[in-house]
Design a protein around this motif. Structure first.
Motif, PDB file in Angstrom:
ATOM      1  N   TYR A  99       0.827  -1.198   0.000  1.00 15.85           N
ATOM      2  CA  TYR A  99       0.000   0.000   0.000  1.00 15.85           C
ATOM      3  C   TYR A  99       0.872   1.262   0.000  1.00 15.85           C
ATOM      4  CZ  TYR A  99      -4.089  -2.813   1.310  1.00 15.85           C
ATOM      5  OH  TYR A  99      -5.122  -3.720   1.328  1.00 15.85           O
ATOM      6  N   ASP A 100       0.270   2.352  -0.419  1.00 15.75           N
ATOM      7  CA  ASP A 100       0.899   3.649  -0.239  1.00 15.75           C
ATOM      8  C   ASP A 100       0.659   4.069   1.196  1.00 15.75           C
ATOM      9  OD1 ASP A 100       0.395   5.182  -3.494  1.00 15.75           O
ATOM     10  OD2 ASP A 100       2.215   4.457  -2.519  1.00 15.75           O
ATOM     11  N   GLY A 101       1.696   4.112   1.996  1.00 14.70           N
ATOM     12  CA  GLY A 101       1.524   4.512   3.386  1.00 14.70           C
ATOM     13  C   GLY A 101       1.501   3.338   4.341  1.00 14.70           C
ATOM     14  N   GLY A 102       1.520   3.666   5.630  1.00 16.60           N
ATOM     15  CA  GLY A 102       1.677   2.653   6.653  1.00 16.60           C
ATOM     16  C   GLY A 102       0.415   2.229   7.362  1.00 16.60           C
ATOM     17  N   TYR A 103      -0.759   2.744   6.936  1.00 14.84           N
ATOM     18  CA  TYR A 103      -2.007   2.412   7.616  1.00 14.84           C
ATOM     19  C   TYR A 103      -2.926   1.668   6.658  1.00 14.84           C
ATOM     20  CZ  TYR A 103      -0.055   5.547  11.006  1.00 14.84           C
ATOM     21  OH  TYR A 103       0.791   6.125  11.908  1.00 14.84           O
ATOM     22  N   TYR A 104      -3.987   1.113   7.239  1.00 13.18           N
ATOM     23  CA  TYR A 104      -4.915   0.333   6.427  1.00 13.18           C
ATOM     24  C   TYR A 104      -6.299   0.948   6.480  1.00 13.18           C
ATOM     25  CZ  TYR A 104      -8.058  -3.374   4.975  1.00 13.18           C
ATOM     26  OH  TYR A 104      -9.046  -4.082   4.341  1.00 13.18           O
TER      27      TYR A 104
END
Length: 123
Positions: A99-104
């Protein structure tokens, strides 16, 4: 660049286990949420599991909850999917994705995808 590469697929009997691995040589692996998706023959691609960048927060589809476990080792740039109590309906191509980024956020698709690895569960 982000290039997830899956390994560990194969054929197993119902009730058996497999562990999928996904490695990515990119420098941003440890800052990205990683996920697993699958596409069964004749069906749409579906979400299986995801793990945020810290490895603390994990997410599962209801169909695999309690049977599959996702984990990651940021030192090895690798994410794993341990699959236990496999069923014939788990037969699919399994894709690792970054994903782009560290959160879901459910409904947000990953930005980078691997080529997939086949998992076949015989009855």
């Amino acid at each position: 660049q982000v290039h997830p590469v899956e390994s560990g697929g194969g054929m197993v009997q119902a009730g058996g286990s497999l562990r999928l691995s996904c490695s990515d040589s990119g420098s941003t692996f440890d800052s990205r949420t990683m996920g697993w998706f699958r596409r069964a023959p004749g069906k749409e691609r579906e979400f299986v599991s995801a793990v945020t960048w810290t490895g603390i927060n994990t997410f599962y589809a209801d169909s695999v909850k309690g049977r599959f476990t996702i984990s990651r080792d940021n030192a090895k740039n690798t994410v794993y999917l341990q699959m236990n109590s496999l069923k014939p309906e788990d037969t699919a191509i399994y894709y690792c994705a970054a994903y782009d980024g560290g959160y879901y956020y459910s409904g947000v698709l990953p930005a980078f995808w691997g080529q997939g690895t086949w998992v076949t569960v015989s009855s």
